[in-house]
Every structure is written in structure tokens, then in C-alpha cells.
Scaffold this motif. Structure first.
Motif, PDB file in Angstrom:
ATOM      1  N   ILE A 172      -1.936  -5.237  -2.528  1.00 47.91           N
ATOM      2  CA  ILE A 172      -2.653  -3.953  -2.527  1.00 47.91           C
ATOM      3  C   ILE A 172      -4.150  -4.219  -2.437  1.00 47.91           C
ATOM      4  O   ILE A 172      -4.859  -3.599  -1.629  1.00 47.91           O
ATOM      5  CB  ILE A 172      -2.305  -3.111  -3.769  1.00 47.91           C
ATOM      6  CG1 ILE A 172      -0.839  -2.658  -3.713  1.00 47.91           C
ATOM      7  CG2 ILE A 172      -3.246  -1.905  -3.895  1.00 47.91           C
ATOM      8  CD1 ILE A 172      -0.333  -2.055  -5.016  1.00 47.91           C
TER       9      ILE A 172
ATOM     10  N   PHE B 116      -6.591   1.104  -9.648  1.00 51.73           N
ATOM     11  CA  PHE B 116      -7.077   1.370  -8.287  1.00 51.73           C
ATOM     12  C   PHE B 116      -7.643   2.760  -8.180  1.00 51.73           C
ATOM     13  O   PHE B 116      -7.176   3.708  -8.693  1.00 51.73           O
ATOM     14  CB  PHE B 116      -5.936   1.219  -7.269  1.00 51.73           C
ATOM     15  CG  PHE B 116      -5.428  -0.178  -7.155  1.00 51.73           C
ATOM     16  CD1 PHE B 116      -6.211  -1.165  -6.597  1.00 51.73           C
ATOM     17  CD2 PHE B 116      -4.176  -0.521  -7.619  1.00 51.73           C
ATOM     18  CE1 PHE B 116      -5.749  -2.461  -6.477  1.00 51.73           C
ATOM     19  CE2 PHE B 116      -3.698  -1.805  -7.508  1.00 51.73           C
ATOM     20  CZ  PHE B 116      -4.477  -2.780  -6.937  1.00 51.73           C
TER      21      PHE B 116
ATOM     22  N   TYR C 100       2.204   1.815  -3.374  1.00 52.53           N
ATOM     23  CA  TYR C 100       1.163   2.328  -4.260  1.00 52.53           C
ATOM     24  C   TYR C 100       0.904   3.815  -4.050  1.00 52.53           C
ATOM     25  O   TYR C 100       0.591   4.538  -4.991  1.00 52.53           O
ATOM     26  CB  TYR C 100      -0.146   1.547  -4.085  1.00 52.53           C
ATOM     27  CG  TYR C 100      -1.235   2.107  -4.951  1.00 52.53           C
ATOM     28  CD1 TYR C 100      -1.167   1.981  -6.338  1.00 52.53           C
ATOM     29  CD2 TYR C 100      -2.307   2.802  -4.414  1.00 52.53           C
ATOM     30  CE1 TYR C 100      -2.148   2.527  -7.153  1.00 52.53           C
ATOM     31  CE2 TYR C 100      -3.280   3.347  -5.219  1.00 52.53           C
ATOM     32  CZ  TYR C 100      -3.197   3.203  -6.585  1.00 52.53           C
ATOM     33  OH  TYR C 100      -4.156   3.757  -7.392  1.00 52.53           O
ATOM     34  N   THR C 101       1.041   4.310  -2.833  1.00 49.19           N
ATOM     35  CA  THR C 101       0.774   5.727  -2.573  1.00 49.19           C
ATOM     36  C   THR C 101       1.928   6.630  -2.978  1.00 49.19           C
ATOM     37  O   THR C 101       1.838   7.844  -2.861  1.00 49.19           O
ATOM     38  CB  THR C 101       0.417   5.977  -1.089  1.00 49.19           C
ATOM     39  OG1 THR C 101       1.521   5.594  -0.271  1.00 49.19           O
ATOM     40  CG2 THR C 101      -0.831   5.210  -0.689  1.00 49.19           C
TER      41      THR C 101
ATOM     42  N   LEU D 120      -6.460  -3.017   0.643  1.00 50.51           N
ATOM     43  CA  LEU D 120      -7.595  -2.118   0.401  1.00 50.51           C
ATOM     44  C   LEU D 120      -8.904  -2.728   0.893  1.00 50.51           C
ATOM     45  O   LEU D 120      -9.744  -2.031   1.468  1.00 50.51           O
ATOM     46  CB  LEU D 120      -7.700  -1.765  -1.083  1.00 50.51           C
ATOM     47  CG  LEU D 120      -6.634  -0.818  -1.622  1.00 50.51           C
ATOM     48  CD1 LEU D 120      -6.774  -0.662  -3.137  1.00 50.51           C
ATOM     49  CD2 LEU D 120      -6.706   0.539  -0.939  1.00 50.51           C
ATOM     50  N   ARG D 121      -9.079  -4.009   0.669  1.00 48.01           N
ATOM     51  CA  ARG D 121     -10.302  -4.679   1.159  1.00 48.01           C
ATOM     52  C   ARG D 121     -10.387  -4.613   2.683  1.00 48.01           C
ATOM     53  O   ARG D 121     -11.458  -4.359   3.238  1.00 48.01           O
ATOM     54  CB  ARG D 121     -10.337  -6.127   0.691  1.00 48.01           C
ATOM     55  CG  ARG D 121     -10.678  -6.262  -0.766  1.00 48.01           C
ATOM     56  CD  ARG D 121     -10.750  -7.698  -1.188  1.00 48.01           C
ATOM     57  NE  ARG D 121     -11.174  -7.779  -2.575  1.00 48.01           N
ATOM     58  CZ  ARG D 121     -10.896  -8.787  -3.372  1.00 48.01           C
ATOM     59  NH1 ARG D 121     -10.185  -9.813  -2.937  1.00 48.01           N
ATOM     60  NH2 ARG D 121     -11.317  -8.787  -4.622  1.00 48.01           N
TER      61      ARG D 121
ATOM     62  N   CYS E 165     -11.254  -1.064   3.660  1.00 51.31           N
ATOM     63  CA  CYS E 165     -12.653  -0.749   3.327  1.00 51.31           C
ATOM     64  C   CYS E 165     -13.603  -1.224   4.424  1.00 51.31           C
ATOM     65  O   CYS E 165     -14.621  -0.582   4.692  1.00 51.31           O
ATOM     66  CB  CYS E 165     -13.051  -1.385   2.004  1.00 51.31           C
ATOM     67  SG  CYS E 165     -12.403  -0.517   0.576  1.00 51.31           S
TER      68      CYS E 165
ATOM     69  N   LEU F 166       0.835  -1.209   0.000  1.00 51.04           N
ATOM     70  CA  LEU F 166       0.000   0.000   0.000  1.00 51.04           C
ATOM     71  C   LEU F 166       0.866   1.254   0.000  1.00 51.04           C
ATOM     72  O   LEU F 166       0.557   2.229  -0.689  1.00 51.04           O
ATOM     73  CB  LEU F 166      -0.935   0.001   1.219  1.00 51.04           C
ATOM     74  CG  LEU F 166      -2.076  -1.006   1.166  1.00 51.04           C
ATOM     75  CD1 LEU F 166      -2.738  -1.134   2.533  1.00 51.04           C
ATOM     76  CD2 LEU F 166      -3.091  -0.621   0.104  1.00 51.04           C
TER      77      LEU F 166
END
Length: 193
Positions: free
Chosen positions: A140, A193, A112-113, A144-145, A148, A109
Motif C-alpha cells: 500500500i 493512511f 485498502y479502499t 501510494l508513493r 503521489c 490498494l
């Protein structure tokens, strides 16, 4: 249709030794030292440099194939506004604890950011195939899941809908993107994403 088929259909199965595989994807692949420019940071970087920033020079994968969580990011990749906290610090944040993020998910993550979002999204949109970052992309999605599940949705607007914003990078959107369909939905689905 691609969304329903899932990430495995797009990039294949992830390696079960996730840390070692993610490390290899960023340090041993043919594109690991290829420089690319990230407009959001005004930084020229490589996948190798980005992984070193995230896990720290001293946070390398050990003999067992695990990332050491105490490494601090290297200063050469710092730009204004870029987070320089250690992985250990980030794993201790309320959201990471509540979501039960693993160290590997946090690394993915965090990658990814940063500038790597460009490579990952290009893979998912079918524009890049020299390195599919298979395990990283699976991590990722998993992270994210989990996030969420603990994150409240945005509040409803005056029309009773929810507004979610997404940068489009200079892309023009068609008029029907803004008009609700028979189910009251307006907008679209992004391949990345």
C-alpha cells in the motif's frame, strides 16, 4: 517520530514473494475467517472474503506464487457503489500505467479502499496485532508513493494554503488543530493512511 521511522519499523520487513505473502496474510492467518463489520459498506465480511472479492474466485495465487490478473470479483461482496472491475481492467487505467503500479500494489490498494481499511489502520494505530498484514501494508505504501508522483496537489485556497480532507469517524479535534503554528501549518498527522 513513528512517521520518520517508516512502515518497516511498525510492522517489520515484507516478504520478497509479495503475492504469495499477501495471499497468506488474508487466507491463512488466524483472523482470516473472523467476521467484522464495515460501517462504510454496511457489510459483514472477512479478510478471506475481501481478498476473494479483489482478486476474484478464479484469480487465485498459482503454483509460482503469483496472482492471476484476469479474475473477476465475486458478486457476494458487491454493495452499491463498489467497483466490480477485473484487476486486468484496473491495471490498464491511465493512472495505473503512468504510476507503473504492479499487480500486487494494485491488489493491496484495492483491498485498502474496501472494508479492509479498518484492519490496516487499526494495525498502524497500534490497536490490532493478531495479523500485522506486513507485506500488504508495504505494498500500500509503495503504491501510494507511486500515485503521489503522478498526482497534482490540490489547488491553493484563498489564504494560499492547500486543503486536504480526512474523515475522522466522530472523533473530536482539539482547538489548536485549526490554528496555524509559527510555520503556518494547521492540522495534524494521522498514524494510519
Amino acid at each position: 517520530e513513528a512517521f520518520d521511522l517508516g512502515i518497516e519499523h511498525q510492522v517489520g520487513k515484507m516478504d520478497v514473494n509479495v503475492s504469495k505473502a499477501m495471499f497468506a496474510e488474508h487466507t491463512m492467518s488466524e483472523d482470516s475467517t473472523d467476521e467484522f463489520f464495515a460501517p462504510n459498506t454496511q457489510l459483514s465480511t472477512t479478510p478471506l472474503k475481501e481478498l476473494q472479492f479483489v482478486i476474484g474466485i478464479d484469480g487465485v495465487v498459482n503454483a509460482a506464487g503469483e496472482i492471476v490478473e484476469g479474475g473477476r470479483p465475486g458478486n457476494e461482496a458487491l454493495v452499491e457503489g463498489r467497483n466490480a472491475h477485473s484487476l486486468k481492467h484496473l491495471l490498464g487505467l491511465k493512472e495505473a500505467v503512468e504510476a507503473k503500479l504492479t499487480l500486487a500494489e494494485l491488489v493491496a490498494l484495492r483491498l485498502y479502499t474496501g472494508p479492509m481499511y479498518m484492519r490496516y489502520n487499526a494495525v498502524l494505530r497500534g490497536f490490532y496485532s493478531r495479523n500485522l498484514y506486513t507485506t500488504t501494508l508495504h505494498l500500500i505504501v509503495s503504491g501510494l508513493r507511486k500515485l503521489c508522483r503522478i498526482t497534482a496537489p490540490p489547488p491553493k485556497n484563498a489564504e494560499g494554503g492547500r486543503e486536504v480532507f480526512r474523515g475522522t469517524g466522530g472523533m473530536a479535534l482539539p482547538p489548536d488543530f485549526f490554528h496555524s503554528d509559527e510555520q503556518g501549518f494547521a492540522g495534524g498527522v494521522e498514524a494510519a493512511f
